[in-house]
Design a protein around this motif. Structure first.
Motif, mmCIF file in Angstrom:
data_model
loop_
_atom_site.group_PDB
_atom_site.id
_atom_site.type_symbol
_atom_site.label_atom_id
_atom_site.label_comp_id
_atom_site.label_asym_id
_atom_site.label_seq_id
_atom_site.Cartn_x
_atom_site.Cartn_y
_atom_site.Cartn_z
ATOM 1 N N GLU A 174 36.055 35.457 39.083
ATOM 2 C CA GLU A 174 37.073 36.118 38.450
ATOM 3 C C GLU A 174 37.758 37.551 39.319
ATOM 4 O O GLU A 174 38.983 37.595 39.231
ATOM 5 C CB GLU A 174 36.456 36.843 37.058
ATOM 6 N N GLN A 175 36.988 38.028 40.017
ATOM 7 C CA GLN A 175 37.284 39.208 40.893
ATOM 8 C C GLN A 175 38.368 38.506 41.913
ATOM 9 O O GLN A 175 39.308 39.381 42.173
ATOM 10 C CB GLN A 175 36.301 39.742 41.685
ATOM 11 N N ALA A 176 38.351 37.493 42.759
ATOM 12 C CA ALA A 176 39.279 37.158 43.423
ATOM 13 C C ALA A 176 40.428 36.568 42.887
ATOM 14 O O ALA A 176 41.664 36.672 43.353
ATOM 15 C CB ALA A 176 38.484 35.782 44.122
ATOM 16 N N LEU A 177 40.395 35.961 41.665
ATOM 17 C CA LEU A 177 41.513 35.420 41.131
ATOM 18 C C LEU A 177 42.257 36.846 40.236
ATOM 19 O O LEU A 177 43.456 36.691 40.304
ATOM 20 C CB LEU A 177 41.006 34.470 39.539
ATOM 21 N N GLN A 178 41.549 37.768 40.007
ATOM 22 C CA GLN A 178 42.364 39.088 39.446
ATOM 23 C C GLN A 178 43.007 39.688 40.810
ATOM 24 O O GLN A 178 44.034 40.117 40.857
ATOM 25 C CB GLN A 178 41.471 39.953 39.108
ATOM 26 N N GLN A 179 42.541 39.670 42.055
ATOM 27 C CA GLN A 179 43.194 40.074 43.066
ATOM 28 C C GLN A 179 44.492 39.306 43.305
ATOM 29 O O GLN A 179 45.452 39.907 43.731
ATOM 30 C CB GLN A 179 42.244 39.812 44.223
ATOM 31 N N LEU A 180 44.375 38.123 43.434
ATOM 32 C CA LEU A 180 45.927 37.105 43.476
ATOM 33 C C LEU A 180 46.710 37.480 42.314
ATOM 34 O O LEU A 180 47.847 37.663 42.641
ATOM 35 C CB LEU A 180 45.228 35.738 43.254
ATOM 36 N N ARG A 181 46.223 37.857 41.093
ATOM 37 C CA ARG A 181 47.161 38.216 40.047
ATOM 38 C C ARG A 181 47.596 39.701 40.150
ATOM 39 O O ARG A 181 48.878 39.905 39.737
ATOM 40 C CB ARG A 181 46.242 38.374 38.679
ATOM 41 N N ASP A 182 46.945 40.415 40.894
ATOM 42 C CA ASP A 182 47.343 41.918 40.881
ATOM 43 C C ASP A 182 48.400 42.139 42.185
ATOM 44 O O ASP A 182 49.159 42.937 42.355
ATOM 45 C CB ASP A 182 46.263 42.777 41.254
ATOM 46 N N GLY A 183 48.316 41.137 43.191
ATOM 47 C CA GLY A 183 48.989 41.139 44.405
ATOM 48 C C GLY A 183 48.076 41.599 45.581
ATOM 49 O O GLY A 183 47.099 42.260 45.426
ATOM 50 N N VAL A 184 48.348 40.920 46.624
ATOM 51 C CA VAL A 184 47.283 40.975 47.757
ATOM 52 C C VAL A 184 48.141 41.623 48.935
ATOM 53 O O VAL A 184 49.102 41.287 49.184
ATOM 54 C CB VAL A 184 46.781 39.402 48.023
ATOM 55 N N LEU A 185 47.211 42.375 49.611
ATOM 56 C CA LEU A 185 47.959 43.176 50.615
ATOM 57 C C LEU A 185 47.860 42.296 52.112
ATOM 58 O O LEU A 185 46.772 42.010 52.316
ATOM 59 C CB LEU A 185 46.995 44.465 50.821
ATOM 60 N N LEU A 186 48.846 41.838 52.375
ATOM 61 C CA LEU A 186 48.890 41.049 53.647
ATOM 62 C C LEU A 186 49.488 42.061 54.771
ATOM 63 O O LEU A 186 50.014 43.203 54.447
ATOM 64 C CB LEU A 186 49.910 39.910 53.391
ATOM 65 N N LYS A 187 49.687 41.358 56.046
ATOM 66 C CA LYS A 187 50.089 42.209 57.182
ATOM 67 C C LYS A 187 51.614 42.508 56.913
ATOM 68 O O LYS A 187 52.050 43.655 57.534
ATOM 69 C CB LYS A 187 49.860 41.439 58.489
ATOM 70 N N ASP A 188 52.455 41.590 56.426
ATOM 71 C CA ASP A 188 53.851 42.195 56.357
ATOM 72 C C ASP A 188 53.869 42.761 54.721
ATOM 73 O O ASP A 188 55.215 42.798 54.238
ATOM 74 C CB ASP A 188 54.415 40.741 56.135
ATOM 75 N N GLY A 189 52.765 43.170 54.195
ATOM 76 C CA GLY A 189 53.102 44.029 52.713
ATOM 77 C C GLY A 189 52.566 43.530 51.748
ATOM 78 O O GLY A 189 51.666 42.296 51.776
ATOM 79 N N LEU A 190 52.554 44.005 50.459
ATOM 80 C CA LEU A 190 51.787 43.491 49.300
ATOM 81 C C LEU A 190 52.583 42.378 48.582
ATOM 82 O O LEU A 190 53.950 42.559 48.380
ATOM 83 C CB LEU A 190 51.636 45.003 48.373
ATOM 84 N N THR A 191 51.916 41.514 48.210
ATOM 85 C CA THR A 191 52.674 40.406 47.481
ATOM 86 C C THR A 191 52.902 40.911 46.021
ATOM 87 O O THR A 191 52.253 41.661 45.533
ATOM 88 C CB THR A 191 51.854 39.042 47.504
ATOM 89 N N LYS A 192 53.827 40.021 45.357
ATOM 90 C CA LYS A 192 53.942 40.542 43.909
ATOM 91 C C LYS A 192 53.193 39.652 43.210
ATOM 92 O O LYS A 192 52.292 38.907 43.623
ATOM 93 C CB LYS A 192 55.258 39.797 43.597
ATOM 94 N N PRO A 193 52.626 40.272 42.130
ATOM 95 C CA PRO A 193 51.466 39.626 40.912
ATOM 96 C C PRO A 193 51.932 38.077 40.964
ATOM 97 O O PRO A 193 52.991 37.790 40.974
ATOM 98 C CB PRO A 193 51.769 40.308 40.102
ATOM 99 N N ALA A 194 50.766 37.432 40.935
ATOM 100 C CA ALA A 194 50.855 35.951 40.784
ATOM 101 C C ALA A 194 50.097 35.620 39.512
ATOM 102 O O ALA A 194 49.336 36.563 39.076
ATOM 103 C CB ALA A 194 50.236 35.262 41.857
#
Length: 180
Positions: free
Chosen positions: A82-102
């Motif tokens: 659930e923690q990993a899935l929630q990270q994806l839902r919140d947005g993930v910090l990548l080298k080119d910035g934070l992704t939008k929530p998924a």
């Protein structure tokens, strides 16, 4: 009226018509002059790609600013918690910035899928699972980078849906044309 082609792209096919020596392209499957891809799907990804003869429709589908959602079925290495899935839902910090929530969820039951050539490597000591991930942007190799960032490397990536269009009814390598 615009022509729209829904294509279930196989693994290893480039999302372009221009030939590359020894590599399959859209031209090996689709003969529809004047239709061009609305967006891309990596060579090592499978699933839905849309093509159209309408530049405005192509822009609406492909432009991340238009926020057309794209749904992926992702086979990941490891066991999603659930923690990993929630990270994806919140947005993930990548080298080119934070992704939008998924939108992210465990995909159960796993849909019946075609065999992939070559098959996905299987490791007896490491489990794999399928998740469904829906995004509204299109950074380069974004889904793969997102799952890796939360500790679940992608083994197989299939785009199931773009907006309201899906590959339902299409075998891998098949396409159909619609008028929109």
């Amino acid at each position: 009226m615009s022509k729209l082609i829904l294509f279930n792209k196989p693994y290893g096919v480039l999302s372009q018509f221009t030939a590359e020596p020894g590599i399959k392209t859209l031209a090996d499957y689709i003969q529809s002059p004047g239709c061009y891809p609305a967006g891309r799907l990596d060579k090592d990804s499978e699933g839905l790609i849309l093509l159209t003869d309408d530049g405005k429709l192509q822009h609406r589908i492909a432009n991340p600013a238009k926020k057309m959602s794209k749904c992926y079925w992702v086979q990941v290495e490891g066991e999603p918690n659930e923690q990993a899935l929630q990270q994806l839902r919140d947005g993930v910090l990548l080298k080119d910035g934070l992704t939008k929530p998924a939108k992210a969820r465990l995909l159960e039951p796993v849909p019946e899928l075609w065999d992939r050539t070559p098959p996905v490597r299987v490791r007896k000591t490491v489990p794999d699972h399928w998740i469904e991930l829906t995004i509204r942007e299109g950074k380069n190799r974004q889904v793969r980078r997102m799952t890796a960032a939360v500790g679940m490397p992608t083994l197989r990536l299939i785009r199931y849906r773009i907006g309201s269009w899906t590959f339902d009814g299409l075998k891998n390598g098949e396409w159909r044309s619609e008028t929109v």
